[in-house]
Design a protein around this motif. Structure first.
Motif, short mmCIF file in Angstrom:
data_model
loop_
_atom_site.label_atom_id
_atom_site.label_comp_id
_atom_site.label_asym_id
_atom_site.label_seq_id
_atom_site.Cartn_x
_atom_site.Cartn_y
_atom_site.Cartn_z
N GLN A 201 37.10 13.59 62.01
CA GLN A 201 36.61 12.52 62.87
C GLN A 201 35.41 11.53 62.09
OE1 GLN A 201 35.09 14.02 66.48
NE2 GLN A 201 37.21 13.67 67.43
N ASP A 202 35.32 10.26 62.41
CA ASP A 202 34.16 9.69 61.71
C ASP A 202 32.75 10.23 62.03
OD1 ASP A 202 36.15 7.99 60.89
OD2 ASP A 202 35.89 6.49 62.82
N GLY A 203 32.17 9.82 61.13
CA GLY A 203 30.58 10.46 61.39
C GLY A 203 30.63 11.85 60.99
N GLY A 204 31.09 12.28 59.98
CA GLY A 204 31.13 13.61 59.37
C GLY A 204 31.23 14.68 60.43
N ARG A 205 32.34 14.56 61.38
CA ARG A 205 32.61 15.43 62.33
C ARG A 205 34.05 16.20 62.26
NH1 ARG A 205 27.87 16.53 65.51
NH2 ARG A 205 28.73 16.48 67.45
N GLN B 45 36.95 18.09 64.56
CA GLN B 45 37.18 18.47 66.01
C GLN B 45 38.37 19.81 66.07
OE1 GLN B 45 39.78 15.97 68.32
NE2 GLN B 45 38.00 16.08 70.01
N THR C 244 33.54 20.26 68.88
CA THR C 244 33.01 19.37 67.57
C THR C 244 31.91 20.06 66.85
OG1 THR C 244 33.85 17.40 69.11
CG2 THR C 244 32.66 17.05 67.22
N ASN D 111 29.98 19.79 63.13
CA ASN D 111 29.24 18.92 61.84
C ASN D 111 30.29 19.58 60.75
OD1 ASN D 111 27.50 17.43 63.26
ND2 ASN D 111 26.21 19.00 63.11
#
Length: 496
Positions: free
Chosen positions: A411-415, A417, A480, A482
């Protein structure tokens, strides 16, 4: 997948004596502050507004009275000088017509003309409602209301005070007082009106010879007072509202922080109790598991070839149970919150292999979609415990077969899932709301700690967990993470 953290709401497992404290009614800081502070601020603001408006009225009335007195006294001196009366003569000596014949230095006609000029000016004062002139015996010797002339006013405290103090006295009223017989206006005042007593002295300025009483309804002053009322009360209202909402915002933030700290404290006490209980359970299971494994190994030596496979399964499952017990003990000990770089895909692969026999036995089809490698910030042991708990719950929710699907996406933001979904029996909305509560379970003999531990572990490393479920349709759990620094992921693959 009945993701009930080893259990679901419905039945509540009993707590050990060393566990959580008995339920209590918490103090609602925000509600009590909003009520009490509103009452206090309203009372203080109302008091300040009232005192301020009273001060404005009193100060304005006194200033108007001072100006009126200065004007009347200056006018009296000017009329005396204009009439060329002997030096030292004052209007106080001329104001009472009953003593005109007693003046030796000037004629009664000159005294009368001077007096009439002065009284004509008094009668035509702007905003005047009524004007009276009192002699020393408190009788009215002149008035703009002729019906009052000749009356003697007694028991008038303001009049007596003005004669004794030899100073101008003023008072404000909103309507005429019936017991004041001198307040006989030719027109009724509409708003605030002011009563002024202005003394007229002898030539030495020591003795009060007469008193001029002026009733005024100063329109300009009333408008100023009304504007002052609006300004004061508007400022009080706005200031009180700003103070209230400012304090409310601060206390709300403090209340949320206290609530968060309380939840963390309760969670900490829960996991302390869980650690004590798990330690006791683990120590109690070690010897029986060791005996079962020893007995299985002995039986394996003399067993027939057909029984060998079953005995091997027994030893394998005992080893897995022993490993889980050790891991549970390790996970409940105080550990560092420093994350490690862990391959999420490899952890899913290991968990699948550990549950492969149960998956096959339950007739469950497992599929995976995602990269071949995905580094996340966690700890290997903790991540394994999370996946074991979720796989176990999913398989228990599908005893007669179904589909278990794992999907990893970036996902966006360095995540990253992980979405784990099953086609099991699902859960009710109430169970879904309570699923992360410690010690809440619907499973016979369950402890209700599985998903509570999952949530705790995910939040420990900056991640999050959410769950959605429908009865007879299945459950979806979203984890989720990091993405670990320096981690990358390979091409997509799916199926198993």
């Amino acid at each position: 997948m009945q993701m009930l953290g080893n259990d679901l709401p419905g039945k509540t497992a009993s707590l050990p004596a060393s566990g959580l404290a008995a339920p209590f009614q918490p103090f609602n800081l925000l509600r009590w502050f909003s009520l009490i502070s509103l009452l206090i601020i309203t009372a203080v603001a109302g008091g300040l507004g009232y005192v301020s408006t009273r001060f404005v009225v009193r100060d304005s009335v006194q200033r108007d009275a001072m100006l009126t007195a200065q004007f009347i006294q200056a006018m009296a001196q000017a009329e005396v000088r204009h009439s060329q009366l002997p030096p030292g003569t004052t209007m106080g000596e001329l104001i009472d017509a009953r003593f005109d014949q007693q003046h030796l230095q000037f004629s009664p006609a000159l005294a009368e003309s001077t007096r009439e000029e002065f009284l004509d000016h008094v009668a035509h004062l702007p905003d005047a409602l009524l004007a009276n002139v009192y002699a020393r015996d408190r009788s009215i010797v002149w008035s703009t209301n002729p019906s009052l002339v000749g009356k003697r006013i007694s028991d008038d405290d303001d009049l007596e005070h003005a004669f004794r103090s030899r100073k101008s006295v003023s008072a404000s009223y909103h309507k005429p007082e019936e017991d004041r017989e001198e307040q006989q206006f030719e027109r009724e005042p509409r708003h605030l009106f002011i009563e002024n007593y202005i003394p007229l002295f002898d030539s030495q300025g020591e003795q009060v010879l007469a008193m001029v009483e002026i009733y005024k309804e100063p329109q300009d002053l009333i408008r100023r007072i009304q504007r002052g009322y609006v300004l004061i009360w508007a400022s009080t209202l706005v200031g009180g509202a700003l103070i209230y909402f400012g304090l409310f915002w601060i206390v709300r933030r403090a209340s949320l922080m206290l609530q968060h700290q309380q939840e963390r404290l309760v969670a900490s006490e829960t996991y302390v109790a869980l650690g004590e209980m798990s330690s006791a359970v683990a120590h109690s299971l070690r010897n029986p598991l060791a005996n079962i494994r020893s007995s299985a190994e002995l039986a394996q030596e003399i067993a027939s070839p057909l029984a060998q496979k079953n005995i091997t399964d027994i030893i394998s499952q005992v080893d897995r149970m022993s490993r889980w017990v050790r891991e549970l003990l390790v996970s409940l000990r105080p550990t560092s919150d420093n994350p490690e770089v862990v391959d999420l895909v490899a952890a899913i692969e290991d968990t699948y292999l550990a549950f492969a026999q149960q998956i096959e036995r339950n007739g469950v089809r497992f599929t995976f979609e995602g990269p071949q490698l995905q580094w996340v910030a966690s700890q290997s042991l903790q991540l394994t415990q999370i996946l074991n708990s979720l796989f176990s719950n999913a398989l228990e929710a599908m005893p007669k077969g179904g589909e278990l699907r794992a999907q990893v996406t970036v996902q966006d933001g360095g995540r990253a899932q992980l979405l784990l979904s099953d086609t099991g029996k699902g859960m009710t909305q109430q169970q879904e709301r309570m699923v992360f509560k410690p010690f809440f379970t619907t499973k016979q003999g369950g402890l209700g700690v599985g998903l509570a531990l999952v949530k705790r572990i995910m939040e420990r490393f900056g991640g999050s967990v959410s769950l959605s479920s429908r009865e007879e349709e299945g459950t979806r759990v979203s984890l989720t993470f990091n993405i670990a620094a320096g981690g990358d992921h390979g091409p997509q693959h799916s199926g198993r």
